[in-house]
Design an enzyme around this catalytic site. Structure first.
Site, mmCIF file in Angstrom:
data_model
loop_
_atom_site.group_PDB
_atom_site.id
_atom_site.type_symbol
_atom_site.label_atom_id
_atom_site.label_comp_id
_atom_site.label_asym_id
_atom_site.label_seq_id
_atom_site.Cartn_x
_atom_site.Cartn_y
_atom_site.Cartn_z
ATOM 1 N N LYS A 1 2.269 -11.388 8.593
ATOM 2 C CA LYS A 1 1.246 -10.497 8.058
ATOM 3 C C LYS A 1 0.565 -11.248 6.929
ATOM 4 O O LYS A 1 1.157 -11.497 5.874
ATOM 5 C CB LYS A 1 1.859 -9.194 7.524
ATOM 6 C CG LYS A 1 0.826 -8.310 6.841
ATOM 7 C CD LYS A 1 1.439 -7.075 6.209
ATOM 8 C CE LYS A 1 0.373 -6.146 5.647
ATOM 9 N NZ LYS A 1 -0.505 -6.747 4.648
ATOM 10 N N TYR B 1 5.463 -11.977 5.135
ATOM 11 C CA TYR B 1 4.397 -11.222 4.477
ATOM 12 C C TYR B 1 3.792 -12.167 3.438
ATOM 13 O O TYR B 1 4.440 -12.474 2.437
ATOM 14 C CB TYR B 1 5.040 -10.010 3.821
ATOM 15 C CG TYR B 1 4.158 -8.918 3.263
ATOM 16 C CD1 TYR B 1 2.784 -9.013 3.197
ATOM 17 C CD2 TYR B 1 4.744 -7.748 2.795
ATOM 18 C CE1 TYR B 1 2.019 -7.972 2.683
ATOM 19 C CE2 TYR B 1 3.993 -6.706 2.272
ATOM 20 C CZ TYR B 1 2.627 -6.833 2.215
ATOM 21 O OH TYR B 1 1.874 -5.800 1.699
ATOM 22 N N THR C 1 0.830 -1.197 0.000
ATOM 23 C CA THR C 1 0.000 0.000 0.000
ATOM 24 C C THR C 1 0.873 1.260 0.000
ATOM 25 O O THR C 1 0.453 2.311 -0.460
ATOM 26 C CB THR C 1 -0.919 -0.001 1.250
ATOM 27 O OG1 THR C 1 -1.685 -1.203 1.235
ATOM 28 C CG2 THR C 1 -1.836 1.195 1.275
ATOM 29 N N VAL D 1 -3.725 -4.954 9.633
ATOM 30 C CA VAL D 1 -2.914 -4.013 8.850
ATOM 31 C C VAL D 1 -3.755 -3.590 7.650
ATOM 32 O O VAL D 1 -3.553 -4.067 6.539
ATOM 33 C CB VAL D 1 -1.597 -4.692 8.402
ATOM 34 C CG1 VAL D 1 -0.673 -3.678 7.732
ATOM 35 C CG2 VAL D 1 -0.888 -5.354 9.581
#
Lengths: 311, 311, 311, 311
Positions: free
Chosen positions: D166, D138, D50, D213
């Site tokens: 994540k 991730y 992002t 998140v």
């Protein structure tokens, strides 16, 4: 009739003309068969993807084989697709097609269910045993979700399970590997390798493929007959010119507006509209739920035909 | 019987017991139906993916519906899958299942052929019109290759084309979007949203799903009945404990050695072996070309059952 | 040096020898360059996928270009990959490679981020403007996740944004479409189309491709020089024999046990082990996190080399 | 600062404001940090997807960490993405981010190159050893092309290689499997599981996730703080209402016309335009080659903000 081994030349996957009500238009189908045979093709493949086999009921599938076999009366070999998800269902389609007079059956790996090579091998072994007829493996990863590996194809060919391969995968490297195996004697004699490509026939024949199964061959069978003949005599420059011409004509599969329909609707609609415009079939109807071409899209097809000197 | 609207609770996708010869074992099927009904489930889903519908011939499919409808005698609603590639073939399966007594049909988007949302919508519209019965959309991207978008589902639900959704896609975000639409009144009344997940039932029910269609519910229907009851009374801690237990048991789907077979063979083989070991069905046979579990793999299933207190 | 337009012939994607510590082994790299140049190749492509560009730090990338440009001293043109996720990062790599003496840069579409054709076009336009050097588009769908459409390539070629295409996609139909466009004058003059295939070079050259960028050309550059020469003089039978021989040798990319490593580790490990066994580089080391070939796997590579008469 | 173990709560992936020239707008970035911290978030994640990390040069990445760490002055923990293709390059980014003051690094599996679990494990082990700082895995299959299996994550967590996960994969079943492992003590103490989902935060927290998140948390951090608080006190009805509201707001990621741009351009453009309209950043500029939102698309974003009471 007895199937040539290996099968060679141009074997179009025959479109299935439909009436506006969605039934098989056997009159148009017989006429289309005459046009293809008259153009000098070497065999016909019915009930494949281009034939909308996925959309035809069992009754309609049988009507197709009946009509084509009856119309040819032994003049050309007939391969029939047995398109379904798994072994038991494919076996039933194979038996029905053979009972109606097909000379060989063409089957993909299982789909809908996810399988590994062991299960794909078992699938073809059971099918060959139950069908008691020549079985061609149909490699069509875009529909099936599985690529048939060259190792697997060669192993099944060596066992005598497979009589041939119809390769409609996009890549030539796997095709070369199979053909190298054929040249090295890894397969039973007579094993046939056919490419489903409309666009790189010259390249596939250079690598040693025995024949071609071009959807566009419904619309311009004479072009594919000329193309294969040029390759056969090693006239690659002439072949390229013919193939380039056919590649331009192939753009008619994109006649449908992508905002209105998927590529399948557009491609099958393009072929059938072209056949309708040439006067070979009576209706451009495609099976549900495909979206029909509209007037503007039909004109695009007409323009492509005119550009190729076919209208 | 009349289908509840919305359908709620536990609706297992019923395994199809087979004889060693590959025929439907109707005696075992009737016994399995009794076990499931006795555990307190709220409906049965036959001829889905877990039922090996993709492997059953038309004759076998009808035998399944006949047996289950006959055994239940109206005690529970029966949903029947109409699994095939395109509209005309799906319509035929739907009619056959309804004629045999199913209360509703469950159909995926077209597969094998590639379609866009317009064609998917046309598919469900034609099916609903021809079936004249409640139609559930079956979202199973891993088999079908297409994800049903929330927009499409809500639009068809608002039109009255769809009576419900069986969501077997791996993601919850799309499910939430459909459920938010249901809450906001975007659908016709009675629209049911069922999740096909075995592993995140608590989460799906938290989001508002009406029911669950768990393959593992064949093996431990009591567990899923308890899980759904805990969620219904807002006892999320109890629900998590039960769901964690079921998630551990679910590992039986990996009993098959990946060097010998694909995930489908292993999962269906795991379920059927567990049912066989529990004494609920007479043979663990799976349909061809799936690879059967061997002795060591069967022991793994037994160990999982024992660990869950089911043996 | 000035880049030939179009660039033709054999342009190997040069492996990057590493020391056991993972640093660029510039001595081995210079020796490899000598071997390749001595075999009669027509140019070198550094920092591509076969060069492990994805694994090299910026400092190491510059060391590679420095070494190769210095060793060649203008004897052959040098193309350099500028492999990174998006335009700003690719521009920086391009500038660094050009500053170190590369004659042209080779870049893929953006990856990691999902883009559509409009964004891909913008990417190449900005890159060409900022790099102020010839830009080759690198079509590698297996790594990038996007296929560069023939329409897009031809449009950018017509604008002068692209100097050429390195096509490492598995299918030839798109390559034919680009080449047909080149023949019809759709591109700026001098536009070069290179195929990344090791296995269907004869077919690609038959279709009109200008040159070939074969990873296996590190190991057997003489073979590819012979193959391209045979194609150039229209001796397709000789070409097929040579290509079949190279295809058998290519099996060394599968030397690594798939239970121990992925295909990348096996392929790059296979190439480097072959170069090590031939005495062209001092260590077979591959970059982290790739898994090194073990002794048994190394022997498999040796056997393939021996079979091809290269040991 | 010392990272809490486990890290919990709302940790927005901070957008990277850019000047119209494409440089990092450090003034806007500092202001955005103040807004987020002021809303009560629990940490910040910079240089993630992002944040357009894939588009930022190395110099720009360092500027981002410098700015955020400086502005926070220890008030909140800072996680920094180290986004690149392979281990050697990821290690360099990790070192740079840690040197600039980040408290932990976040890294994906390798991409561009194809890897198997063995290589992914080696990647994280080498990274953790070289970085000498907490490493979060991730999981972002849509960008990376690989799903991190629960087995692999739990094994690396047990070894102490990973400090957290994540999870930005679309499915919750894998997340549940990791969380069940955490509950059963399979990981080192303090292991944190964060979901990257904007849309099913309530479900993820129900399953036991420690934090969230959310990209949309840039635009409405207060909403996510309220949502997480409601979940923490077991008020699932309130949570669902808040999550439904945020899900409606999330539609701003579709403000861009899909005929003009890809989903990435639209989503990042939507977030940045919303931040610009709220007055939190000075320019809605996105990095090249993304397509900027036009006036009509900007109005759509404004409408969504107004609908959510944020304008």
């Amino acid at each position: 009739m007895t199937l040539p081994a290996p099968l060679t030349g141009v074997i179009p996957p025959v479109c299935t003309p439909l009436t506006p009500e969605g039934e098989v238009d056997t009159v148009s189908l017989a006429r289309l068969v005459d046009h293809l045979a008259g153009a000098g093709v070497d065999g016909l493949f019915v009930l494949g993807s281009t034939s909308e086999a996925a959309f035809l009921t069992d009754r309609q599938r049988t009507a197709v084989v009946d009509t084509v076999v009856g119309q040819l009366d032994g003049a050309l070999p007939v391969l029939a697709g047995a398109i379904d998800m798994t072994t038991p269902r494919v076996v039933e389609h194979a038996r029905a097609a053979l009972a109606a007079g097909a000379d060989a059956v063409v089957a993909t790996a299982p789909f809908y269910t996810r399988v590994q090579p062991q299960e794909v091998a078992r699938h073809f072994r059971v099918l060959a045993e139950r069908a008691q007829a020549p079985v061609y493996a149909y490699d069509l990863p875009s529909a099936v979700g599985t690529k048939l590996g060259a190792d697997l194809v060669l192993a099944l060919a060596a066992e005598g399970v497979l009589a041939g391969l119809k390769d409609s995968s996009p890549e030539l490297a796997g095709l070369r590997e199979v053909l190298a195996g054929v040249r090295e004697g890894a397969t039973a004699p007579g094993f046939a390798v056919l490419t489903g490509s409309e666009l790189v026939v010259d390249a596939a024949l250079l690598l040693g493929a025995h024949g071609v199964v071009p959807g566009l061959g419904n619309v311009d069978p004479h072009g594919y007959v000329r193309l294969v003949a040029a390759c056969a005599r090693g006239d690659w420059a002439r072949a390229r010119t013919e193939q380039d011409r056919l590649a331009r004509l192939f753009a008619l599969v994109d006649a449908g507006d992508p905002a209105r329909m998927g590529r399948g609707s557009s491609a099958i609609g393009g072929f059938k509209t072209a056949l309708y415009l040439r006067g070979w079939i009576d209706h451009p109807t495609t099976a549900e739920p495909q979206i029909p071409l509209n007037e503007a899209e039909t004109e695009r097809v007409a323009k492509h035909l005119a550009g190729a000197g076919l209208l």
